[in-house]
Design a protein around this motif. Structure first.
Motif, PDB file in Angstrom:
ATOM      1  N   SER A  34       7.635   7.619  -8.680  1.00  0.00           N
ATOM      2  CA  SER A  34       7.308   8.943  -8.138  1.00  0.00           C
ATOM      3  C   SER A  34       7.674   9.028  -6.668  1.00  0.00           C
ATOM      4  O   SER A  34       8.206  10.042  -6.204  1.00  0.00           O
ATOM      5  N   ALA A  35       7.391   7.948  -5.923  1.00  0.00           N
ATOM      6  CA  ALA A  35       7.699   7.931  -4.495  1.00  0.00           C
ATOM      7  C   ALA A  35       9.206   7.988  -4.263  1.00  0.00           C
ATOM      8  O   ALA A  35       9.689   8.754  -3.416  1.00  0.00           O
ATOM      9  N   LEU A  36       9.955   7.196  -4.999  1.00  0.00           N
ATOM     10  CA  LEU A  36      11.402   7.195  -4.833  1.00  0.00           C
ATOM     11  C   LEU A  36      11.998   8.544  -5.234  1.00  0.00           C
ATOM     12  O   LEU A  36      12.908   9.053  -4.567  1.00  0.00           O
ATOM     13  N   ASP A  37      11.484   9.130  -6.305  1.00  0.00           N
ATOM     14  CA  ASP A  37      11.965  10.450  -6.728  1.00  0.00           C
ATOM     15  C   ASP A  37      11.654  11.513  -5.666  1.00  0.00           C
ATOM     16  O   ASP A  37      12.422  12.469  -5.493  1.00  0.00           O
ATOM     17  N   ALA A  38      10.530  11.342  -4.950  1.00  0.00           N
ATOM     18  CA  ALA A  38      10.145  12.310  -3.913  1.00  0.00           C
ATOM     19  C   ALA A  38      10.976  12.172  -2.655  1.00  0.00           C
ATOM     20  O   ALA A  38      11.012  13.090  -1.828  1.00  0.00           O
ATOM     21  N   GLY A  39      11.633  11.010  -2.482  1.00  0.00           N
ATOM     22  CA  GLY A  39      12.468  10.813  -1.308  1.00  0.00           C
ATOM     23  C   GLY A  39      12.114   9.623  -0.445  1.00  0.00           C
ATOM     24  O   GLY A  39      12.801   9.349   0.548  1.00  0.00           O
ATOM     25  N   TYR A  40      11.059   8.895  -0.770  1.00  0.00           N
ATOM     26  CA  TYR A  40      10.748   7.675  -0.016  1.00  0.00           C
ATOM     27  C   TYR A  40      11.877   6.671  -0.201  1.00  0.00           C
ATOM     28  O   TYR A  40      12.444   6.536  -1.288  1.00  0.00           O
ATOM     29  N   ARG A  41      12.150   5.925   0.874  1.00  0.00           N
ATOM     30  CA  ARG A  41      13.141   4.868   0.797  1.00  0.00           C
ATOM     31  C   ARG A  41      12.607   3.566   1.412  1.00  0.00           C
ATOM     32  O   ARG A  41      13.383   2.683   1.752  1.00  0.00           O
ATOM     33  N   HIS A  42      11.297   3.454   1.492  1.00  0.00           N
ATOM     34  CA  HIS A  42      10.647   2.246   2.009  1.00  0.00           C
ATOM     35  C   HIS A  42       9.422   1.997   1.141  1.00  0.00           C
ATOM     36  O   HIS A  42       8.539   2.844   1.045  1.00  0.00           O
ATOM     37  N   ILE A  43       9.371   0.831   0.496  1.00  0.00           N
ATOM     38  CA  ILE A  43       8.253   0.464  -0.362  1.00  0.00           C
ATOM     39  C   ILE A  43       7.609  -0.798   0.207  1.00  0.00           C
ATOM     40  O   ILE A  43       8.286  -1.793   0.454  1.00  0.00           O
ATOM     41  N   ASP A  44       6.288  -0.747   0.393  1.00  0.00           N
ATOM     42  CA  ASP A  44       5.542  -1.873   0.960  1.00  0.00           C
ATOM     43  C   ASP A  44       4.691  -2.528  -0.123  1.00  0.00           C
ATOM     44  O   ASP A  44       3.870  -1.872  -0.766  1.00  0.00           O
ATOM     45  N   THR A  45       4.908  -3.836  -0.333  1.00  0.00           N
ATOM     46  CA  THR A  45       4.123  -4.596  -1.296  1.00  0.00           C
ATOM     47  C   THR A  45       3.762  -5.937  -0.674  1.00  0.00           C
ATOM     48  O   THR A  45       3.944  -6.156   0.516  1.00  0.00           O
ATOM     49  N   ALA A  46       3.219  -6.842  -1.480  1.00  0.00           N
ATOM     50  CA  ALA A  46       2.830  -8.173  -1.001  1.00  0.00           C
ATOM     51  C   ALA A  46       2.569  -9.060  -2.199  1.00  0.00           C
ATOM     52  O   ALA A  46       2.180  -8.585  -3.272  1.00  0.00           O
ATOM     53  N   ALA A  47       2.739 -10.359  -2.008  1.00  0.00           N
ATOM     54  CA  ALA A  47       2.389 -11.295  -3.079  1.00  0.00           C
ATOM     55  C   ALA A  47       0.939 -11.112  -3.490  1.00  0.00           C
ATOM     56  O   ALA A  47       0.598 -11.155  -4.677  1.00  0.00           O
ATOM     57  N   ALA A  48       0.066 -10.877  -2.507  1.00  0.00           N
ATOM     58  CA  ALA A  48      -1.361 -10.752  -2.774  1.00  0.00           C
ATOM     59  C   ALA A  48      -1.749  -9.402  -3.370  1.00  0.00           C
ATOM     60  O   ALA A  48      -2.929  -9.187  -3.678  1.00  0.00           O
TER      61      ALA A  48
END
Length: 282
Positions: free
Chosen positions: A34-48
């Motif tokens: 949904s975020a990428l379809d909306a236009g976001y181009r930065h995704i923040d995640t983590a191993a934890a």
């Protein structure tokens, strides 16, 4: 997508999509798509966060060229140290199925100092483009960073109108270290989201209060990481680039700072509490 230049020359989108506490039961995949379809181009995640695999799959199946997407992930405490970092980096790369644009040390401990060589080798191989830290207070920063071989490009910390990290920014701004804001909307602070001054700005610009807050933070030079699983909210949080707050309005936001965080990395027992929270399995 508008971006900032980091102190290592890498460009980072001014807004990213946060995935903290989104489950890996398909919810993360759906939210990231949904975020990428909306236009976001930065995704923040983590191993934890235990959702790197769904982030990687959503990016791979989005149809968007990988070079147009910026992925951040983080090394958890159990993997600190040279050999541990080697293992942690390899695990995140495997889960994501792609390189990592920004890799952060998730929580500050004394093991910071042994990671420099592992950082350099990962960057040389192209596994990681940029390196940074998270949850570093002025006290922790001054204890460790002067001994680093490489100055971090980012410090991801709690940052919002009620906690503006003024003491920390007096240090990091001078070094060109970019602040990334988690809890940018105040971690559900109802008083902040109903603040009369912010509501007046929202009415003036035809926006909601959350959009006013995110706009103010970007104008202050911070990368913002709002999170939602609601497609309408996801899209609304991105709609902040068609207006700008005045100097007077920014001064009103700056006056909201209380200097009080919801999480204090300097508190006694924080490291022990975090280490015992969970273990990441291979």
């Amino acid at each position: 997508m508008e971006s900032f230049e980091l102190n290592d020359g890498v460009r980072i989108p001014k807004i990213g999509f946060g995935t903290y506490l989104i489950p890996n039961d398909g919810s993360t995949y759906k939210a990231v798509r949904s975020a990428l379809d909306a236009g976001y181009r930065h995704i923040d995640t983590a191993a934890a966060y235990f959702n790197e695999e769904e982030v990687g799959r959503a990016v791979a199946e989005s149809g968007i060229p990988r070079e147009d997407i910026f992925i951040t992930s983080k090394l958890w405490l159990q993997d600190y140290g040279y050999e541990g970092a080697k293992k942690g980096i390899a695990r995140s790369l495997r889960h994501l199925g792609t390189h990592i644009d920004l890799y952060l040390i998730h929580q500050p401990t004394v093991m910071f100092l042994v990671l420099g060589r592992r950082w350099r080798r990962a960057r040389q191989r192209g596994d990681i483009r940029s390196i940074g830290v998270s949850n570093m207070t002025p006290k922790i920063w001054n204890s460790f960073v002067p001994q680093f071989e490489t100055i971090p490009s980012v410090n991801q910390v709690e940052f919002n109108p009620t906690f503006q990290q003024k003491d920390l920014r007096a240090i990091t701004d001078e070094l060109g270290v970019r602040i990334e804001a988690y809890f940018p909307l105040g971690h559900g602070n109802r008083e902040l989201l109903t603040n009369p001054a912010l509501m007046a700005m929202a009415e003036k610009y035809g926006k909601n209060v959350g959009q006013i807050i995110l706009r103010a933070e970007i104008q202050d030079g911070a990368v913002v990481l709002p999170k939602s699983t609601n497609p309408q909210h996801i899209a609304a949080n991105l709609d902040i680039f068609d207006f700008a707050l005045t100097d007077e309005e920014m001064a009103i936001v700056h006056a909201m700072d209380t200097g009080k965080p919801s999480h204090d990395p300097d508190a006694n027992g924080v490291e022990e509490m975090l280490r015992s929270a969970f273990v990441i399995e291979d």
